[in-house]
Design an enzyme around this catalytic site. Structure first.
Site, PDB file in Angstrom:
ATOM      1  N   GLY A  12      45.023  11.907  -0.023  1.00 21.83           N
ATOM      2  CA  GLY A  12      43.760  11.412   0.498  1.00 21.83           C
ATOM      3  C   GLY A  12      44.071  10.276   1.452  1.00 21.83           C
ATOM      4  O   GLY A  12      43.789   9.114   1.159  1.00 21.83           O
ATOM      5  N   ALA A  36      38.376  37.021   4.543  1.00 20.92           N
ATOM      6  CA  ALA A  36      36.933  37.196   4.743  1.00 20.92           C
ATOM      7  C   ALA A  36      36.595  37.357   6.229  1.00 20.92           C
ATOM      8  O   ALA A  36      35.741  38.166   6.602  1.00 20.92           O
ATOM      9  CB  ALA A  36      36.179  36.004   4.151  1.00 20.92           C
ATOM     10  N   ARG A  73      51.172  21.618  13.555  1.00 13.36           N
ATOM     11  CA  ARG A  73      50.552  20.570  14.365  1.00 13.36           C
ATOM     12  C   ARG A  73      51.139  20.767  15.765  1.00 13.36           C
ATOM     13  O   ARG A  73      52.322  21.032  15.905  1.00 13.36           O
ATOM     14  CB  ARG A  73      50.874  19.196  13.806  1.00 13.36           C
ATOM     15  CG  ARG A  73      50.492  19.127  12.304  1.00 13.36           C
ATOM     16  CD  ARG A  73      50.129  17.769  11.817  1.00 13.36           C
ATOM     17  NE  ARG A  73      50.078  17.736  10.370  1.00 13.36           N
ATOM     18  CZ  ARG A  73      48.956  17.702   9.653  1.00 13.36           C
ATOM     19  NH1 ARG A  73      47.772  17.705  10.245  1.00 13.36           N
ATOM     20  NH2 ARG A  73      48.999  17.661   8.348  1.00 13.36           N
ATOM     21  N   GLY A 126      46.958  20.570   8.226  1.00  8.91           N
ATOM     22  CA  GLY A 126      47.568  20.705   6.894  1.00  8.91           C
ATOM     23  C   GLY A 126      47.110  21.978   6.202  1.00  8.91           C
ATOM     24  O   GLY A 126      45.970  22.390   6.361  1.00  8.91           O
ATOM     25  N   ASP A 172      41.401  17.316   1.438  1.00  6.36           N
ATOM     26  CA  ASP A 172      40.829  15.969   1.339  1.00  6.36           C
ATOM     27  C   ASP A 172      39.309  15.925   1.182  1.00  6.36           C
ATOM     28  O   ASP A 172      38.752  14.902   0.804  1.00  6.36           O
ATOM     29  CB  ASP A 172      41.219  15.134   2.562  1.00  6.36           C
ATOM     30  CG  ASP A 172      42.709  14.890   2.631  1.00  6.36           C
ATOM     31  OD1 ASP A 172      43.356  14.959   1.577  1.00  6.36           O
ATOM     32  OD2 ASP A 172      43.222  14.660   3.742  1.00  6.36           O
TER      33      ASP A 172
HETATM   34  P1  ATP Z   1      44.204  17.890   8.143  1.00  7.60           P
HETATM   35  O1  ATP Z   1      42.878  17.276   7.796  1.00  7.60           O
HETATM   36  O2  ATP Z   1      44.700  18.781   7.081  1.00  7.60           O
HETATM   37  O3  ATP Z   1      45.225  16.899   8.645  1.00  7.60           O
HETATM   38  P2  ATP Z   1      43.615  18.490  10.873  1.00  7.60           P
HETATM   39  O4  ATP Z   1      43.028  19.677  11.548  1.00  7.60           O
HETATM   40  O5  ATP Z   1      42.807  17.212  10.948  1.00  7.60           O
HETATM   41  O6  ATP Z   1      43.926  18.895   9.387  1.00  7.60           O
HETATM   42  P3  ATP Z   1      45.559  17.428  12.739  1.00  7.60           P
HETATM   43  O7  ATP Z   1      47.027  17.391  12.654  1.00  7.60           O
HETATM   44  O8  ATP Z   1      44.814  16.164  12.955  1.00  7.60           O
HETATM   45  O9  ATP Z   1      45.077  18.213  11.438  1.00  7.60           O
HETATM   46  O10 ATP Z   1      45.153  18.412  13.953  1.00  7.60           O
HETATM   47  C1  ATP Z   1      45.663  19.738  14.028  1.00  7.60           C
HETATM   48  C2  ATP Z   1      45.924  20.095  15.450  1.00  7.60           C
HETATM   49  O11 ATP Z   1      44.681  20.035  16.193  1.00  7.60           O
HETATM   50  C3  ATP Z   1      46.848  19.152  16.198  1.00  7.60           C
HETATM   51  O12 ATP Z   1      48.220  19.419  15.954  1.00  7.60           O
HETATM   52  C4  ATP Z   1      46.477  19.437  17.645  1.00  7.60           C
HETATM   53  O13 ATP Z   1      47.066  20.630  18.087  1.00  7.60           O
HETATM   54  C5  ATP Z   1      44.958  19.638  17.524  1.00  7.60           C
HETATM   55  N1  ATP Z   1      44.291  18.363  17.835  1.00  7.60           N
HETATM   56  C6  ATP Z   1      44.125  17.290  17.017  1.00  7.60           C
HETATM   57  N2  ATP Z   1      43.523  16.279  17.661  1.00  7.60           N
HETATM   58  C7  ATP Z   1      43.315  16.705  18.925  1.00  7.60           C
HETATM   59  C8  ATP Z   1      42.749  16.118  20.109  1.00  7.60           C
HETATM   60  N3  ATP Z   1      42.274  14.868  20.093  1.00  7.60           N
HETATM   61  N4  ATP Z   1      42.715  16.869  21.223  1.00  7.60           N
HETATM   62  C9  ATP Z   1      43.176  18.123  21.238  1.00  7.60           C
HETATM   63  N5  ATP Z   1      43.734  18.728  20.178  1.00  7.60           N
HETATM   64  C10 ATP Z   1      43.804  18.050  19.036  1.00  7.60           C
END
Ligand code: ATP
Length: 326
Positions: free
Chosen positions: A174, A25, A75, A14, A131
């Protein structure tokens, strides 16, 4: 002599206000240290598609004050697979990228951790999510701005709620964490705050509102974190409205406006510190770690811990909110 000569930087998951300040930076710290910088567009998808562009010092001019991310975010399902990560590795090798800064949330760090178990290009993370739910850092980029956006909106809702004797259920972001709800609830003097971390809160909601009602409050604001198990603000409003017939019950879902806007000063300063620290970490041969801020100081936290461990809300603040809402 540091091994790293050319680094990649991406934003993933996100978006959050302040990501641009972090990209700036990272880029400027790299340039200062005579490293080359490659922007990886659209998160891990861009790594798999070799969607790369060189970043110079002037490429990041005039972005510190902008919301969103100039690199775009995405994603990417393919990165969850070993084949996807292998493609990404081959593209990074081809582009001679020998270190990567990932700005994102815990999903992004899980992907980065797996990559670092499989391949030899070090990844360092910067917590970027509104979050604020990442273990090992007091702060995540975007949280402060989102919080201020919510407070501004709820103040406006309070004006109209008082004018009409209304009870407002305001749903804030959240999905799994109540940080925005708890802090905005305290900052706006909410009558009740419903967060996923406090299970009994939903049950006591009627008594909380009744206590306020006895004191003839002209308005009631109840902040609901979207991830609350009791359902969203609409479901909770439905559960209580028959008990409060004297109020006109309304629901307001703040939604995506919480992600946008110019980052706050705090977000800009902390994003600048974290961006600098991430490049320093790569120069120090770190890998599979997140840079964070704890008690005002920069820290390094292994991805494994940042992802696995749960960051709880401060329960003293939950109690404070209760006391101050009587
Ligand atoms: P936010 O907290 O804003 O949702 P986030 O980084 O947790 O951010 P996610 O959509 O969970 O967002 O993950 C972003 C990307 O990271 C995913 O689209 C995927 O490419 C990669 N990713 C997430 N989980 C995994 C996993 N278990 N293994 C490999 N890659 C992952």
């Amino acid at each position: 002599m540091a091994k790293v000569k050319r680094i990649g930087v991406l934003t993933s998951g996100g978006d959050a206000p302040g990501m641009n300040a972090a990209i700036r930076a990272v880029t400027r710290t790299a340039v200062y240290n005579h490293l080359e910088v490659i922007g990886i567009c659209q998160g891990y998808q861009g790594m798999i598609d070799a969607n790369f562009k060189p970043l110079l010092s002037q490429s990041v001019s005039d972005i510190i004050q902008r919301g969103g991310t100039i690199l775009k975010t995405a994603r990417c399902e393919e990165f969850r697979t070993q084949e996807g990560r292998l493609k990404a590795y081959n593209n990074l090798k081809e582009a001679q990228i020998d270190g990567v800064v990932v700005i994102g949330g815990d999903g992004s760090f899980t992907g980065a951790r797996l990559f670092n178990e499989e391949f030899d290009i070090p990844f360092v993370g910067i917590p970027g999510t509104i979050d604020n739910d990442i273990y090992g850092t007091d702060y995540t980029i975007g949280y402060d701005t989102a919080l201020n956006t919510v407070v501004e909106a709820v103040d406006k809702i309070r004006d109209t709620a008082s004018a009409h004797n209304r009870m407002f259920f305001v749903e804030v972001m959240g999905a799994e964490a109540g940080f925005i709800a708890l802090y905005s609830g305290i900052a706006t003097g909410a009558e009740a705050i419903i967060i996923p971390e406090i299970k009994e809160e939903a049950r006591s909601i009627k008594s909380l509102i009744k206590a306020g009602n006895i004191r003839k409050k002209s308005s009631n604001i109840i902040i609901v974190a979207e991830g609350d198990k009791g359902g969203g603000a609409f479901a909770i409003a439905e559960q209580v409205k028959d008990d409060f017939k004297e109020f006109d019950v309304r629901v307001s879902v703040l939604g995506h406006l919480q992600r946008g806007g110019s980052p706050s000063a705090i977000d800009r300063v902390n994003a600048s510190r974290l961006g600098h620290a991430a490049v320093e970490a790569l120069l120090d041969d770190q890998k599979s770690v997140m840079v964070g801020i704890m008690n005002g100081e920069i820290t390094l936290v292994p991805f494994r811990r940042a992802v696995k461990l749960h960051k709880d809300v401060n329960h003293n603040l939950v109690e404070l909110a209760r006391i101050l809402s009587v």
